[in-house]
Design a protein around this motif. Structure first.
Motif, PDB file in Angstrom:
ATOM      1  N   GLY A  25      13.036   6.505  -2.833  1.00  0.00           N
ATOM      2  CA  GLY A  25      12.822   6.551  -4.271  1.00  0.00           C
ATOM      3  C   GLY A  25      11.371   6.535  -4.686  1.00  0.00           C
ATOM      4  O   GLY A  25      11.067   6.395  -5.869  1.00  0.00           O
ATOM      5  N   LEU A  26      10.455   6.673  -3.715  1.00  0.00           N
ATOM      6  CA  LEU A  26       9.029   6.693  -4.029  1.00  0.00           C
ATOM      7  C   LEU A  26       8.555   8.144  -4.049  1.00  0.00           C
ATOM      8  O   LEU A  26       8.039   8.674  -3.072  1.00  0.00           O
ATOM      9  CB  LEU A  26       8.234   5.888  -2.996  1.00  0.00           C
ATOM     10  N   GLU A  27       8.752   8.805  -5.158  1.00  0.00           N
ATOM     11  CA  GLU A  27       8.361  10.201  -5.291  1.00  0.00           C
ATOM     12  C   GLU A  27       6.848  10.304  -5.426  1.00  0.00           C
ATOM     13  O   GLU A  27       6.220   9.532  -6.147  1.00  0.00           O
ATOM     14  CB  GLU A  27       9.038  10.832  -6.504  1.00  0.00           C
ATOM     15  N   ALA A  28       6.262  11.278  -4.728  1.00  0.00           N
ATOM     16  CA  ALA A  28       4.817  11.454  -4.764  1.00  0.00           C
ATOM     17  C   ALA A  28       4.458  12.882  -5.147  1.00  0.00           C
ATOM     18  O   ALA A  28       5.141  13.833  -4.756  1.00  0.00           O
ATOM     19  CB  ALA A  28       4.207  11.115  -3.411  1.00  0.00           C
ATOM     20  N   THR A  29       3.397  13.015  -5.909  1.00  0.00           N
ATOM     21  CA  THR A  29       2.792  14.316  -6.184  1.00  0.00           C
ATOM     22  C   THR A  29       1.545  14.421  -5.322  1.00  0.00           C
ATOM     23  O   THR A  29       0.664  13.551  -5.382  1.00  0.00           O
ATOM     24  CB  THR A  29       2.417  14.448  -7.666  1.00  0.00           C
TER      25      THR A  29
ATOM     26  N   LEU B 297       0.819  -1.210   0.000  1.00  0.00           N
ATOM     27  CA  LEU B 297       0.000   0.000   0.000  1.00  0.00           C
ATOM     28  C   LEU B 297       0.854   1.261   0.000  1.00  0.00           C
ATOM     29  O   LEU B 297       0.431   2.304  -0.500  1.00  0.00           O
ATOM     30  CB  LEU B 297      -0.940   0.009   1.212  1.00  0.00           C
ATOM     31  N   ARG B 298       2.043   1.174   0.549  1.00  0.00           N
ATOM     32  CA  ARG B 298       2.918   2.343   0.601  1.00  0.00           C
ATOM     33  C   ARG B 298       3.234   2.861  -0.802  1.00  0.00           C
ATOM     34  O   ARG B 298       3.516   4.044  -0.982  1.00  0.00           O
ATOM     35  CB  ARG B 298       4.228   2.002   1.320  1.00  0.00           C
ATOM     36  N   ARG B 299       3.195   2.008  -1.791  1.00  0.00           N
ATOM     37  CA  ARG B 299       3.596   2.381  -3.143  1.00  0.00           C
ATOM     38  C   ARG B 299       2.411   2.751  -4.034  1.00  0.00           C
ATOM     39  O   ARG B 299       2.582   2.951  -5.227  1.00  0.00           O
ATOM     40  CB  ARG B 299       4.361   1.218  -3.785  1.00  0.00           C
ATOM     41  N   SER B 300       1.214   2.822  -3.476  1.00  0.00           N
ATOM     42  CA  SER B 300       0.021   2.983  -4.310  1.00  0.00           C
ATOM     43  C   SER B 300      -0.588   4.377  -4.168  1.00  0.00           C
ATOM     44  O   SER B 300      -0.466   5.032  -3.131  1.00  0.00           O
ATOM     45  CB  SER B 300      -1.023   1.922  -3.936  1.00  0.00           C
TER      46      SER B 300
ATOM     47  N   GLU C 199      -7.908  23.713  -6.590  1.00  0.00           N
ATOM     48  CA  GLU C 199      -6.768  22.796  -6.486  1.00  0.00           C
ATOM     49  C   GLU C 199      -5.536  23.545  -5.984  1.00  0.00           C
ATOM     50  O   GLU C 199      -5.193  24.614  -6.503  1.00  0.00           O
ATOM     51  CB  GLU C 199      -6.475  22.160  -7.838  1.00  0.00           C
ATOM     52  N   TYR C 200      -4.870  22.959  -4.971  1.00  0.00           N
ATOM     53  CA  TYR C 200      -3.685  23.553  -4.363  1.00  0.00           C
ATOM     54  C   TYR C 200      -2.535  22.552  -4.410  1.00  0.00           C
ATOM     55  O   TYR C 200      -2.741  21.344  -4.199  1.00  0.00           O
ATOM     56  CB  TYR C 200      -3.945  23.930  -2.899  1.00  0.00           C
ATOM     57  N   ALA C 201      -1.337  23.063  -4.664  1.00  0.00           N
ATOM     58  CA  ALA C 201      -0.143  22.211  -4.637  1.00  0.00           C
ATOM     59  C   ALA C 201       0.275  21.980  -3.191  1.00  0.00           C
ATOM     60  O   ALA C 201       0.167  22.873  -2.345  1.00  0.00           O
ATOM     61  CB  ALA C 201       0.989  22.866  -5.412  1.00  0.00           C
ATOM     62  N   VAL C 202       0.763  20.784  -2.902  1.00  0.00           N
ATOM     63  CA  VAL C 202       1.192  20.431  -1.547  1.00  0.00           C
ATOM     64  C   VAL C 202       2.585  19.818  -1.615  1.00  0.00           C
ATOM     65  O   VAL C 202       2.809  18.843  -2.341  1.00  0.00           O
ATOM     66  CB  VAL C 202       0.219  19.424  -0.891  1.00  0.00           C
ATOM     67  N   SER C 203       3.514  20.371  -0.866  1.00  0.00           N
ATOM     68  CA  SER C 203       4.834  19.765  -0.759  1.00  0.00           C
ATOM     69  C   SER C 203       4.732  18.517   0.107  1.00  0.00           C
ATOM     70  O   SER C 203       4.135  18.559   1.197  1.00  0.00           O
ATOM     71  CB  SER C 203       5.815  20.748  -0.128  1.00  0.00           C
ATOM     72  N   PRO C 204       5.259  17.367  -0.338  1.00  0.00           N
ATOM     73  CA  PRO C 204       5.147  16.135   0.453  1.00  0.00           C
ATOM     74  C   PRO C 204       5.666  16.284   1.880  1.00  0.00           C
ATOM     75  O   PRO C 204       5.185  15.598   2.791  1.00  0.00           O
ATOM     76  CB  PRO C 204       5.988  15.134  -0.342  1.00  0.00           C
ATOM     77  N   GLU C 205       6.647  17.188   2.087  1.00  0.00           N
ATOM     78  CA  GLU C 205       7.219  17.363   3.423  1.00  0.00           C
ATOM     79  C   GLU C 205       6.200  17.929   4.416  1.00  0.00           C
ATOM     80  O   GLU C 205       6.393  17.826   5.630  1.00  0.00           O
ATOM     81  CB  GLU C 205       8.439  18.290   3.371  1.00  0.00           C
TER      82      GLU C 205
ATOM     83  N   ASP D  15      -0.300  10.808  -5.520  1.00  0.00           N
ATOM     84  CA  ASP D  15       0.045  10.029  -6.714  1.00  0.00           C
ATOM     85  C   ASP D  15       1.529   9.699  -6.674  1.00  0.00           C
ATOM     86  O   ASP D  15       2.373  10.601  -6.623  1.00  0.00           O
ATOM     87  CB  ASP D  15      -0.255  10.820  -7.990  1.00  0.00           C
ATOM     88  N   TYR D  16       1.834   8.401  -6.705  1.00  0.00           N
ATOM     89  CA  TYR D  16       3.230   7.969  -6.699  1.00  0.00           C
ATOM     90  C   TYR D  16       3.712   7.721  -8.118  1.00  0.00           C
ATOM     91  O   TYR D  16       2.993   7.137  -8.939  1.00  0.00           O
ATOM     92  CB  TYR D  16       3.397   6.684  -5.882  1.00  0.00           C
ATOM     93  N   SER D  17       4.917   8.177  -8.376  1.00  0.00           N
ATOM     94  CA  SER D  17       5.528   7.821  -9.652  1.00  0.00           C
ATOM     95  C   SER D  17       5.991   6.379  -9.577  1.00  0.00           C
ATOM     96  O   SER D  17       6.347   5.873  -8.511  1.00  0.00           O
ATOM     97  CB  SER D  17       6.712   8.740  -9.946  1.00  0.00           C
ATOM     98  N   ASP D  18       5.982   5.695 -10.690  1.00  0.00           N
ATOM     99  CA  ASP D  18       6.386   4.295 -10.745  1.00  0.00           C
ATOM    100  C   ASP D  18       7.899   4.222 -10.971  1.00  0.00           C
ATOM    101  O   ASP D  18       8.392   4.576 -12.042  1.00  0.00           O
ATOM    102  CB  ASP D  18       5.648   3.587 -11.881  1.00  0.00           C
ATOM    103  N   PRO D  19       8.668   3.775  -9.940  1.00  0.00           N
ATOM    104  CA  PRO D  19      10.121   3.737 -10.107  1.00  0.00           C
ATOM    105  C   PRO D  19      10.568   2.753 -11.184  1.00  0.00           C
ATOM    106  O   PRO D  19      11.687   2.824 -11.676  1.00  0.00           O
ATOM    107  CB  PRO D  19      10.624   3.315  -8.723  1.00  0.00           C
TER     108      PRO D  19
END
Length: 721
Positions: free
Chosen positions: A463-467, A396-399, A500-506, A712-716
């Motif tokens: 390496g699991l980048e998220a938007t 689930l962490r990668r989805s 819609e607002y942009a959110v920094s993952p941090e 949304d996670y990018s697919d490594p």
């Protein structure tokens, strides 16, 4: 007597004593042996209680209704066979129907074998399976044994799906127990209780508890189940005291606890006899105090060791998952997260509360909080991907996921305050939901929170980048200012009805995240009308349909919405509802343009304090609760009906002219504190049919309907272009 005679007499007298001592010694040995066996049994039971269960599937047993084929293979194929290879480790199989009615071959209650009660394409195969030497529960036990699945029998403690039972007319769910003991019910169809359903049974009656104990005992003796579930959530009201507007008494809680003790003792005796534990699971609301008010003392049961597993939650939740898991750790009892679907189901676009992404978010948060596994209720598609995903927190962490402030909302009639007087006082989770919007007042920031189940920033280091984006729905023209964990979010572009607002993952934290929404003083509403629904399409979200029936119809015709109820049987009505975020002291205006065809149609307006039912009938209109009426022909064409509410005043205008002046008459209490607008044919005992050209309202305040966090996670492993 000489000495010899005396000794002989002593020996004669001593023989029984020696025999008694010998028997006592043998009895003590047997007692010690039994105690050792029971101690070993309890150790095995504890081990079984803590086995890994990734996903528990609660099957309500409706797979006994098939399209015609009465074979075991067709029965399994409907909901069970497609689950093989998924993350489902345990099936909770429910054969109980309204109290006293079952779909397993019971000798205690009634068996539902009626083949005429259901639609032609829903063949009730219970009698067919019994003729084959089995029944739905026995067949499911055999299937689970063959396929290495754990199997529990589930009992709905006070199911009331028979509430439509008309007096003097047989109803397929109406049991012999209820027919013979109407005095144990909460009321009658014409005399309904304040809380719960009239057809529920009162657990204060010893006969009710004894009957149910016999059912439990029969199951444990005749079916090789791994455990039994006491489903208190379906349906919640258990005592007449609560149904009549009170709180369960200590004596009533003691009655229910005594029943649990009897059940525990019986399962131990039957488990020792068969050489394998019988576990006890309980499904209940996720608040100890709420449960106590209902008459179920969860913590007392844990403290006494009367239950082995707790399923927390349902289609409404009261607390963060941490509250339930902390309780479970205190008594070494695993807690499972109940992930009921959101009701109503059509709150889907564009961010589906029942989507796979939303289910991933809910499961991830429950795993984070320490839940032992996921429990799925009212999910019946065995091919849904969720059965292959929600039970593995690592994958689930990668989805991709969706997170909401509140997923399930009030969920209609199971609202916390509709089952227990003052039940809403136990809610500690935020309430923001399209059905329960919040008011946005200029210059007064609104604060709420959202629970997130993952460390998004930490995943980036792997390496699991998220938007991450924040989406906000509100009835304003300009984007409100939004802060997340004290940081102002950038963006605010409008996409349809959403900002819609942009959110920094941090910025996103595992656990609770604080949102603040501010509407500046100068912000203008999107239009005068908060909602302006043109009836040239089906009402979009957050409009939601009420109950429909075979004799009801809703369709767009000639640029208007026809809503028709052509039947007077119980449950025959159809309406649409929209939440209202209102300040009762500020004027609220509702306008609808409609043409009555026949019968009665209705506009119901509730502001949380009061409600009124504005009736549109062929020859008159009226404010029903205020008992104010105006005669007119509502069928001769479309008329504009305008309802104005302010404080305790209500006014009704027709085509711009005041026809009903109800100064001081808007006082009828709002049912369960609801704040909603309803329109349509909303009455069971009558028929109604009307065309609606538009429905709109203005509350004088802006509304915040929803906040969604999209991850949304990018697919490594994706190829680099």
């Amino acid at each position: 007597m000489n000495v010899l005679g005396s000794r002989q007499a002593l020996r004669i007298c001593a023989a029984p004593a020696i025999l008694i001592l010998l028997c006592m010694s043998q009895g003590a040995a047997q007692v010690a042996s039994d105690a050792e066996a029971l101690e070993q049994y309890r150790a095995e039971r504890s081990k079984a209680a803590h086995r890994a269960r990734r996903i528990i599937f609660n099957n309500d047993g409706d797979d006994h209704l098939l399209g015609g084929d009465a074979s075991r293979e067709a029965f399994f194929a409907k909901r069970t066979t497609p689950l093989l290879g998924s993350q489902v480790d345990t099936i909770f199989y429910c054969t109980s129907r309204p109290f006293g009615m079952f779909i397993h071959n019971t000798k205690v209650g009634d068996v539902l074998t009626d083949k005429t009660a259901f639609a032609p394409d829903r063949n009730n195969i219970v009698s067919d399976l019994i003729a084959q030497g089995t029944d739905p529960l026995s067949a499911m036990v055999d299937y689970c044994r063959t396929n290495d699945l754990e199997i529990f029998w589930s009992m709905r403690m006070n199911d009331t799906h028979d509430a439509g039972h008309p007096p003097g007319t047989p109803q397929f769910y109406w049991s012999s127990f209820k027919q013979e003991h109407p005095e144990y019910l909460f009321g009658t169809r014409s005399k309904r209780p304040a809380f719960g359903s009239w057809s529920a049974v009162d657990y204060a009656e010893p006969v009710v508890r004894d009957f149910l104990f016999d059912v439990f005992q029969e199951i444990c003796r005749n079916y090789d189940v791994d455990g039994i579930e006491l489903d208190f959530y379906r349906h919640l009201v258990l005592f007449r005291t609560v149904a009549n507007g009170g709180i369960a008494t200590p004596e009533e809680r003691d009655m229910m606890t005594a029943l649990l003790r009897r059940v525990r003792e019986m399962t131990e005796a039957e488990g020792v006899r068969r050489g394998r534990p019988i576990l006890i699971a309980v499904r209940a609301p996720d608040s100890v105090e709420y449960c106590r008010g209902m008459g179920i003392d969860i913590e007392q049961w844990m403290d006494e060791g009367l239950i082995d597993m707790l399923v927390a939650g349902g289609d409404f939740r009261l607390n963060p998952w941490e509250v339930s898991t902390a309780l479970g750790r205190r008594y070494d009892i695993p807690v499972y997260a109940d992930l009921d679907p959101s009701i109503p189901y059509n709150l889907a676009s564009p961010f589906g509360r029942n989507s796979l992404e939303a289910s991933r978010g809910r499961a991830t948060d429950a795993w984070r909080a320490g839940c032992a596994g996921m429990y799925m209720f009212n999910h019946f598609n065995p091919r849904d991907p969720l059965w292959w995903e929600l039970g593995d927190p690592e994958s689930l962490r990668r989805s991709d996921k969706l997170y909401f402030v509140n997923v399930t909302g009030s969920s209609g009639y199971l609202h916390a305050g509709r089952s227990l007087p003052g039940g809403d006082e136990h809610v500690t989770l935020p309430r923001l939901h399209p059905r329960t919007p919040a008011r946005l007042v200029p210059g007064k920031p609104l604060t709420t929170s959202m629970y997130v189940g993952e460390d998004i920033a930490g995943a980036a280091q792997e390496g699991l980048e998220a938007t991450v984006t924040c989406h906000l729905s509100a009835s304003v023209a300009m984007p409100p200012e939004v802060t997340l964990n004290d940081t102002v979010l950038t963006g605010g572009e409008k996409q349809g009805n959403w900002f819609e607002y942009a959110v920094s993952p941090e910025l996103v934290r595992p656990g609770a995240n604080a949102f603040q929404v501010s509407m500046p003083e100068a912000t203008e509403p999107a239009s005068y009308w908060d909602v302006d629904y043109k009836c040239d399409e089906e009402p979009p979200m957050p409009w939601t349909p009420g109950r429909s029936h075979g004799n009801t119809e809703a369709k767009v015709q000639d640029g208007a919405l026809l809503i028709a109820d052509r039947g007077a049987e119980p449950g025959s009505y159809l309406y649409y509802t929209h939440p209202l975020s209102v300040e009762p002291t500020v004027k609220t205006v509702i306008e609808a343009k409609a043409r009555v065809v026949a019968g009665r149609s209705t506009i119901i307006v509730a502001n949380g304090m009061a409600e009124e039912e504005v009736r549109l009938q062929a020859d008159r209109i009226g404010a029903y609760h205020a008992d104010l009426w105006h005669k007119m022909d509502t069928t001769d064409g479309f008329h504009l009906y305008r309802v104005e509410l302010e404080g305790s005043d209500i006014k009704v205008f027709v085509d711009g002219e005041l026809k009903i002046d109800g100064a001081g008459r808007y006082t009828h209490p709002a049912y369960a504190g609801r704040t909603s607008l309803y329109f349509g044919a909303s009455s069971s005992p009558t028929t109604g049919e009307a065309f609606w050209e538009f429905v709109r309202f203005h509350t004088g305040t802006a509304s915040l309907y929803d906040i969604v966090l999209k991850v949304d996670y990018s697919d490594p492993n994706a190829p680099v272009e």
